[in-house]
Design an enzyme around this catalytic site. Sequence first.
Site, PDB file in Angstrom:
ATOM      1  N   SER A 277      -1.749 -10.141  -9.691  1.00 29.02           N
ATOM      2  CA  SER A 277      -1.142 -11.479  -9.798  1.00 29.02           C
ATOM      3  C   SER A 277      -2.201 -12.566  -9.941  1.00 29.02           C
ATOM      4  CB  SER A 277      -0.228 -11.768  -8.601  1.00 29.02           C
ATOM      5  OG  SER A 277      -0.901 -11.543  -7.386  1.00 29.02           O
ATOM      6  N   HIS A 307       2.196  -3.299  -7.147  1.00 33.00           N
ATOM      7  CA  HIS A 307       1.634  -4.527  -6.557  1.00 33.00           C
ATOM      8  C   HIS A 307       2.649  -5.092  -5.557  1.00 33.00           C
ATOM      9  CE1 HIS A 307      -0.839  -7.983  -6.104  1.00 33.00           C
ATOM     10  NE2 HIS A 307      -0.496  -8.675  -7.176  1.00 33.00           N
ATOM     11  N   HIS A 353      -4.963   1.599  -1.868  1.00 31.08           N
ATOM     12  CA  HIS A 353      -5.378   0.284  -2.367  1.00 31.08           C
ATOM     13  C   HIS A 353      -6.431   0.439  -3.453  1.00 31.08           C
ATOM     14  CE1 HIS A 353      -6.688  -3.938  -2.378  1.00 31.08           C
ATOM     15  NE2 HIS A 353      -5.479  -4.175  -1.904  1.00 31.08           N
ATOM     16  N   ARG A 362      -4.453  -7.148   7.126  1.00 32.39           N
ATOM     17  CA  ARG A 362      -3.147  -7.827   7.076  1.00 32.39           C
ATOM     18  C   ARG A 362      -2.077  -6.938   7.703  1.00 32.39           C
ATOM     19  NH1 ARG A 362      -3.054  -8.971   0.722  1.00 32.39           N
ATOM     20  NH2 ARG A 362      -3.584  -6.760   0.833  1.00 32.39           N
ATOM     21  N   ASP A 408       1.792  -4.224   2.652  1.00 28.22           N
ATOM     22  CA  ASP A 408       3.223  -4.033   2.426  1.00 28.22           C
ATOM     23  C   ASP A 408       3.853  -2.979   3.337  1.00 28.22           C
ATOM     24  OD1 ASP A 408       3.252  -5.908   0.287  1.00 28.22           O
ATOM     25  OD2 ASP A 408       2.295  -4.395  -0.973  1.00 28.22           O
TER      26      ASP A 408
HETATM   27  N1  NMX Z   1       0.971   7.772  -2.767  1.00 27.54           N
HETATM   28  C1  NMX Z   1       0.783   8.760  -3.674  1.00 27.54           C
HETATM   29  N2  NMX Z   1      -0.241   8.811  -4.515  1.00 27.54           N
HETATM   30  C2  NMX Z   1      -1.162   7.834  -4.424  1.00 27.54           C
HETATM   31  C3  NMX Z   1      -1.059   6.802  -3.482  1.00 27.54           C
HETATM   32  C4  NMX Z   1       0.065   6.776  -2.644  1.00 27.54           C
HETATM   33  N3  NMX Z   1       0.272   5.805  -1.754  1.00 27.54           N
HETATM   34  N4  NMX Z   1      -2.124   5.975  -3.619  1.00 27.54           N
HETATM   35  C5  NMX Z   1      -2.863   6.484  -4.640  1.00 27.54           C
HETATM   36  N5  NMX Z   1      -2.275   7.609  -5.122  1.00 27.54           N
HETATM   37  C6  NMX Z   1      -2.697   8.404  -6.270  1.00 27.54           C
HETATM   38  C7  NMX Z   1      -2.659   7.547  -7.521  1.00 27.54           C
HETATM   39  O1  NMX Z   1      -1.348   7.450  -8.016  1.00 27.54           O
HETATM   40  C8  NMX Z   1      -3.612   8.303  -8.420  1.00 27.54           C
HETATM   41  O2  NMX Z   1      -2.936   9.429  -8.919  1.00 27.54           O
HETATM   42  P1  NMX Z   1      -3.137   9.916 -10.455  1.00 27.54           P
HETATM   43  O3  NMX Z   1      -4.592  10.178 -10.601  1.00 27.54           O
HETATM   44  O4  NMX Z   1      -2.287  11.125 -10.541  1.00 27.54           O
HETATM   45  O5  NMX Z   1      -2.676   8.796 -11.320  1.00 27.54           O
HETATM   46  C9  NMX Z   1      -4.677   8.788  -7.431  1.00 27.54           C
HETATM   47  O6  NMX Z   1      -4.046   8.795  -6.141  1.00 27.54           O
HETATM   48  C10 NMX Z   1      -5.900   7.920  -7.355  1.00 27.54           C
HETATM   49  O7  NMX Z   1      -5.511   6.604  -7.075  1.00 27.54           O
HETATM   50  P2  NMX Z   1      -6.487   5.612  -6.283  1.00 27.54           P
HETATM   51  O8  NMX Z   1      -7.734   5.472  -7.070  1.00 27.54           O
HETATM   52  O9  NMX Z   1      -6.599   6.025  -4.878  1.00 27.54           O
HETATM   53  O10 NMX Z   1      -5.642   4.257  -6.264  1.00 27.54           O
HETATM   54  P3  NMX Z   1      -5.532   3.142  -7.404  1.00 27.54           P
HETATM   55  O11 NMX Z   1      -6.630   2.168  -7.213  1.00 27.54           O
HETATM   56  O12 NMX Z   1      -5.394   3.748  -8.754  1.00 27.54           O
HETATM   57  O13 NMX Z   1      -4.128   2.487  -7.056  1.00 27.54           O
HETATM   58  C11 NMX Z   1      -2.462   1.630  -5.605  1.00 27.54           C
HETATM   59  C12 NMX Z   1      -3.954   1.689  -5.913  1.00 27.54           C
HETATM   60  C13 NMX Z   1      -2.227   0.546  -4.557  1.00 27.54           C
HETATM   61  C14 NMX Z   1      -1.706   1.247  -6.879  1.00 27.54           C
HETATM   62  C15 NMX Z   1      -2.005   3.011  -5.088  1.00 27.54           C
HETATM   63  O14 NMX Z   1      -2.683   3.325  -3.904  1.00 27.54           O
HETATM   64  C16 NMX Z   1      -0.510   3.100  -4.879  1.00 27.54           C
HETATM   65  O15 NMX Z   1       0.216   3.398  -5.823  1.00 27.54           O
HETATM   66  N6  NMX Z   1      -0.004   2.831  -3.615  1.00 27.54           N
HETATM   67  C17 NMX Z   1       1.390   2.784  -3.365  1.00 27.54           C
HETATM   68  C18 NMX Z   1       1.992   1.475  -3.870  1.00 27.54           C
HETATM   69  C19 NMX Z   1       1.576   0.316  -3.001  1.00 27.54           C
HETATM   70  O16 NMX Z   1       1.631   0.354  -1.787  1.00 27.54           O
HETATM   71  N7  NMX Z   1       1.168  -0.797  -3.648  1.00 27.54           N
HETATM   72  C20 NMX Z   1       0.866  -2.021  -2.929  1.00 27.54           C
HETATM   73  C21 NMX Z   1      -0.615  -2.420  -2.962  1.00 27.54           C
HETATM   74  C22 NMX Z   1      -0.822  -3.706  -2.220  1.00 27.54           C
HETATM   75  N8  NMX Z   1      -0.235  -4.863  -2.919  1.00 27.54           N
HETATM   76  O17 NMX Z   1       0.518  -5.592  -2.345  1.00 27.54           O
HETATM   77  O18 NMX Z   1      -0.492  -5.050  -4.103  1.00 27.54           O
HETATM   78  C1  MLT Z   2      -3.018  -8.090  -3.043  1.00 24.52           C
HETATM   79  O1  MLT Z   2      -2.789  -8.693  -2.005  1.00 24.52           O
HETATM   80  O2  MLT Z   2      -3.153  -8.694  -4.118  1.00 24.52           O
HETATM   81  C2  MLT Z   2      -3.031  -6.600  -3.025  1.00 24.52           C
HETATM   82  O3  MLT Z   2      -3.528  -6.104  -1.828  1.00 24.52           O
HETATM   83  C3  MLT Z   2      -3.600  -5.945  -4.233  1.00 24.52           C
HETATM   84  C4  MLT Z   2      -5.059  -6.096  -4.500  1.00 24.52           C
HETATM   85  O4  MLT Z   2      -5.808  -6.756  -3.808  1.00 24.52           O
HETATM   86  O5  MLT Z   2      -5.493  -5.464  -5.504  1.00 24.52           O
END
Ligand code: NMX
Ligand code: MLT
Length: 471
Positions: A277, A307, A353, A362, A408
């Site tokens: 964002s 996100h 993350h 947080r 979250d």
């Molecule tokens: N559950 C299952 N798989 C996960 C998760 C999770 N919570 N977190 C990471 N992975 C997987 C990810 O999908 C990826 O798989 P693939 O290679 O098959 O595509 C692999 O682990 C490596 O990912 P990372 O490098 O650890 O994480 P990345 O930086 O790509 O993504 C998020 C970060 C936040 C998108 C990821 O951890 C996620 O999808 N979390 C769940 C959604 C979430 O809680 N998002 C909110 C973040 C905070 N916010 O408010 O923005």
């Molecule tokens: C945020 O607050 O924007 C989330 O934790 C995602 C991020 O920092 O990449």
Amino acid sequence: MVFYRSVSLLSKLRSRVVHQPSLTNSIRWLQIQTSSDLDLHAQLKELIPEQQERLKKIKSEYGKVQLGNITVDMVLGGMRGMTGLLWETSLLDADEGIRFRGLSIPECQKVLPGAKPGGEPLPEGLLWLLLTGKVPTKEQVDALSKELRSRATIPEYVYKAIDALPVTAHPMTQFTTGVMALQVESEFSKAYEKGIHKSKYWEPTYEDSLSLIAQVPAVAAYIYRRIYKNGERIPADESLDYGGNFAHMLGFDGPEMQELMRLYVTIHSDHEGGNVSAHTGHLVASALSDPYLSFAAALNGLAGPLHGLANQEVLMWIKSVVSECGEDVTKDQLKDYIWKTLNSGKVVPGFGHGVLRKTDPRYTCQREFALKHLPDDPLFQLVSKLYDVVPPILLELGKVKNPWPNVDAHSGVLLNYYGLTEARYYTVLFGVSRAIGICSQLIWDRALGLPLERPKSVTMEWLEKHCKKSA
Ligand code: NMX
Ligand code: MLT
């Protein structure tokens, strides 16, 4: 941090001068200083030239210093670990979490003024801190609260634009529509049309940003009341601060919910510049799009499930656990449920993350809020169990870089406890808060004259050729 220190030194120095013996001249000077001390715009005006000089010096002295190497993995991996943005208001450390102008969340809770002594920080105080790098006094925060209240009027056509959508439209779609309708009154757009000089861009950006921050709670509250409470609008309570008033307009007048809203809005506001964002807002603004256009774009990024929408996903997921296994779910049942989620090709929402590698502070401060106010809540206890059960499973997958909970994972159960149970609405709350961070930086983008953002992209063919050549 250097900025924060130099600015607080400046204010210490000034308060020493202010307490000089009572010569008539000093008294007059004190009065002038006192009124401008309460005026955020005047404070910024004073700070901007020194920060412009600072940036100029960095460019001329260090312009050619390297900040790291760009690898193919970084290009293909969503630019992780690639330093590519200037973002003054906050900085994220992978282990420690976020610092707002150098202050951690617990430090902010200590030093930022609350509605009552020892209470949760007032988001207006955080806004002041993000913009100036100084911790505001209670008087400064009260002055800013008053200013925001005076800017919070919503033109009737904004409600009409929202009403044009079906009530079933996602709350984030309604929210972005409302923000786009607010754009009609953009001071920046009007000033640009009239040919404003680029050295003055920050002034109408400041006007728009403060108005936008002031207006979004009322728009967001309207959407909540429209979808879930038969459209009965609750007028603002002029005696309340920003967070308290937001809770009030949503329909929650309990003092604990108001405290929660102050904390919620403070901690969700800013997370350095690379998150989807903030980065989107900054990118769109770099084309000199006004704050409303830029923030509406940012909201569309926030509405994605990886996100901001994750806060909705978490509560829905927790409720699906309860409906399948009951509130007293055992850790073994939880393990099975988590594996079922993962095996169906979904993520466990609220965990992981892009940058953080430890539990999100947080999350921790929300847990502390829950321990203080709702220790026996069954959903809070379920969230606590998830803290034990989810990380080892994510680690077992062998690819997740951070198995710990993010912001979250916790917010939904707190809101749910106080009666704000409609999870589909939660990302709107996140969006209201994020306006504070994105708009603060946007004012500095303009003050510092940051350029159009335009990184280079390449094709797979280019990568193959380039890599073969350098192998
Ligand atoms: N559950 C299952 N798989 C996960 C998760 C999770 N919570 N977190 C990471 N992975 C997987 C990810 O999908 C990826 O798989 P693939 O290679 O098959 O595509 C692999 O682990 C490596 O990912 P990372 O490098 O650890 O994480 P990345 O930086 O790509 O993504 C998020 C970060 C936040 C998108 C990821 O951890 C996620 O999808 N979390 C769940 C959604 C979430 O809680 N998002 C909110 C973040 C905070 N916010 O408010 O923005
Ligand atoms: C945020 O607050 O924007 C989330 O934790 C995602 C991020 O920092 O990449």
